[in-house]
Write a protein that holds these residues in place. Structure first.
Motif, PDB file in Angstrom:
ATOM      1  N   PRO A  39       9.494  40.170  32.285  1.00 36.37           N
ATOM      2  CA  PRO A  39       9.158  41.332  32.161  1.00 36.37           C
ATOM      3  C   PRO A  39       9.749  41.856  30.655  1.00 36.37           C
ATOM      4  N   VAL A  40       8.806  42.326  29.824  1.00 35.74           N
ATOM      5  CA  VAL A  40       9.299  42.648  28.330  1.00 35.74           C
ATOM      6  C   VAL A  40       8.475  43.837  27.970  1.00 35.74           C
ATOM      7  N   VAL A  41       9.340  44.815  27.485  1.00 37.58           N
ATOM      8  CA  VAL A  41       8.541  46.089  26.600  1.00 37.58           C
ATOM      9  C   VAL A  41       9.393  46.439  25.269  1.00 37.58           C
ATOM     10  N   LYS A  42       8.564  46.966  24.616  1.00 38.56           N
ATOM     11  CA  LYS A  42       8.846  47.202  23.455  1.00 38.56           C
ATOM     12  C   LYS A  42       9.484  48.691  23.468  1.00 38.56           C
ATOM     13  N   VAL A  43      10.708  48.943  22.861  1.00 37.24           N
ATOM     14  CA  VAL A  43      11.281  50.210  22.997  1.00 37.24           C
ATOM     15  C   VAL A  43      11.605  50.636  21.339  1.00 37.24           C
ATOM     16  N   GLU A  89      15.412  40.398  34.717  1.00 35.19           N
ATOM     17  CA  GLU A  89      16.207  41.429  33.739  1.00 35.19           C
ATOM     18  C   GLU A  89      15.129  41.772  32.760  1.00 35.19           C
ATOM     19  N   LEU A  90      14.957  43.073  32.765  1.00 32.62           N
ATOM     20  CA  LEU A  90      13.745  43.458  31.664  1.00 32.62           C
ATOM     21  C   LEU A  90      14.400  42.994  30.335  1.00 32.62           C
ATOM     22  N   LEU A  91      13.411  42.751  29.621  1.00 30.81           N
ATOM     23  CA  LEU A  91      13.694  42.166  28.257  1.00 30.81           C
ATOM     24  C   LEU A  91      13.287  43.288  27.120  1.00 30.81           C
ATOM     25  N   ILE A  92      13.997  43.813  26.280  1.00 28.32           N
ATOM     26  CA  ILE A  92      13.704  44.623  25.345  1.00 28.32           C
ATOM     27  C   ILE A  92      13.456  44.155  23.877  1.00 28.32           C
ATOM     28  N   GLU A  93      12.241  44.216  23.522  1.00 26.47           N
ATOM     29  CA  GLU A  93      11.807  44.091  22.011  1.00 26.47           C
ATOM     30  C   GLU A  93      11.915  45.295  21.082  1.00 26.47           C
ATOM     31  N   ARG A  94      12.594  45.339  20.367  1.00 23.79           N
ATOM     32  CA  ARG A  94      12.889  46.554  19.315  1.00 23.79           C
ATOM     33  C   ARG A  94      11.916  46.658  18.321  1.00 23.79           C
ATOM     34  N   GLN A 122       6.439  50.777  25.196  1.00 29.32           N
ATOM     35  CA  GLN A 122       5.161  50.411  25.206  1.00 29.32           C
ATOM     36  C   GLN A 122       5.040  48.945  25.539  1.00 29.32           C
ATOM     37  N   ALA A 123       3.740  48.623  25.929  1.00 31.32           N
ATOM     38  CA  ALA A 123       3.674  47.378  26.574  1.00 31.32           C
ATOM     39  C   ALA A 123       4.009  46.200  25.415  1.00 31.32           C
ATOM     40  N   SER A 124       4.642  45.107  25.632  1.00 28.61           N
ATOM     41  CA  SER A 124       4.984  44.041  24.681  1.00 28.61           C
ATOM     42  C   SER A 124       3.537  43.516  24.234  1.00 28.61           C
ATOM     43  N   ASP A 125       3.520  42.625  23.006  1.00 31.25           N
ATOM     44  CA  ASP A 125       2.409  42.344  22.388  1.00 31.25           C
ATOM     45  C   ASP A 125       1.769  41.135  23.421  1.00 31.25           C
ATOM     46  N   GLY A 169      13.547  53.268  19.236  1.00 34.50           N
ATOM     47  CA  GLY A 169      14.966  53.856  19.132  1.00 34.50           C
ATOM     48  C   GLY A 169      15.818  52.923  19.891  1.00 34.50           C
ATOM     49  N   ARG A 170      16.838  53.931  20.109  1.00 35.34           N
ATOM     50  CA  ARG A 170      17.840  53.129  20.647  1.00 35.34           C
ATOM     51  C   ARG A 170      17.830  52.843  22.357  1.00 35.34           C
ATOM     52  N   PHE A 171      18.261  52.121  22.891  1.00 35.53           N
ATOM     53  CA  PHE A 171      18.374  51.866  24.458  1.00 35.53           C
ATOM     54  C   PHE A 171      19.327  50.688  24.609  1.00 35.53           C
ATOM     55  N   ALA A 172      20.523  50.734  25.316  1.00 40.44           N
ATOM     56  CA  ALA A 172      21.552  49.901  25.487  1.00 40.44           C
ATOM     57  C   ALA A 172      21.799  49.450  27.030  1.00 40.44           C
ATOM     58  N   ARG A 173      21.034  50.083  27.922  1.00 40.48           N
ATOM     59  CA  ARG A 173      21.396  49.760  29.292  1.00 40.48           C
ATOM     60  C   ARG A 173      20.454  48.586  29.884  1.00 40.48           C
ATOM     61  N   LYS A 174      20.942  47.907  30.744  1.00 41.98           N
ATOM     62  CA  LYS A 174      20.560  46.856  31.213  1.00 41.98           C
ATOM     63  C   LYS A 174      19.967  47.123  32.758  1.00 41.98           C
ATOM     64  N   LEU A 175      18.471  46.794  32.727  1.00 41.34           N
ATOM     65  CA  LEU A 175      17.914  47.016  34.110  1.00 41.34           C
ATOM     66  C   LEU A 175      17.548  45.392  34.610  1.00 41.34           C
ATOM     67  N   ARG A 176      18.170  45.330  35.856  1.00 36.95           N
ATOM     68  CA  ARG A 176      17.701  43.978  36.366  1.00 36.95           C
ATOM     69  C   ARG A 176      17.579  44.188  37.937  1.00 36.95           C
ATOM     70  N   TYR A 177      16.697  43.312  38.606  1.00 37.80           N
ATOM     71  CA  TYR A 177      16.593  43.267  39.921  1.00 37.80           C
ATOM     72  C   TYR A 177      16.697  41.685  40.327  1.00 37.80           C
TER      73      TYR A 177
END
Length: 140
Positions: free
Chosen positions: A112-116, A130-135, A92-95, A118-126
């Motif tokens: 770019p930040v999203v809330k995830v 890099e997509l930042l992940i909030e747990r 879902q979208a970050s705060d 559960g588990r997600f360990a991949r890196k997505l970058r362009y």
């Protein structure tokens, strides 16, 4: 005349309405190693860009530099979100994004930040992004 695997992958990706492709999208064409080689060749030809392990996005040549850029004009944030959805990740979208979208903040989120959930360990970058992940806790 039989078309090469690279040509068949290129045709399928060009005709697709999607912007993001996973290696498994081409599993019916050949085995995984050959598909990865074909995708790598398309990255070299600049018709695709690699976002992460097994994740590729449509590309086009930049009018300014000639380098490959994302074909989706909306940018890396939306392409990365599509990739997460295609990978089956609940996000879902970050705060900060929600606050900006709801006019509670005038600050435009730069990274770019999203809330995830559960588990997600991949890196997505362009490029340099890099997509930042909030747990997010699984129960919350």
């Amino acid at each position: 005349m039989k078309r090469s695997l690279r040509d068949r992958v290129a045709t399928r990706s060009a005709r697709s309405q999607r912007d993001v492709f996973l290696t498994r999208d081409f599993a019916d064409l050949s085995d995984e190693d050959q598909i990865i080689r074909a995708l790598r060749a398309l990255v070299t030809q600049r018709s695709l860009v690699r976002l992460g392990k097994g994740v590729y996005a449509k590309a086009r040549a930049s009018r300014i530099s000639g380098r490959p850029v994302l074909a989706n004009a909306a940018g890396f944030q939306l392409v990365a979100q599509e990739a997460l959805t295609r990978l089956g990740v609940k996000w879902q979208a970050s705060d900060a994004q929600r606050a900006y979208a709801e006019d509670r903040s005038a600050q435009i989120p730069v990274n770019p930040v999203v809330k995830v959930v559960g588990r997600f360990a991949r890196k997505l970058r362009y490029g340099n992004s890099e997509l930042l992940i909030e747990r997010q806790p699984i129960g919350g």
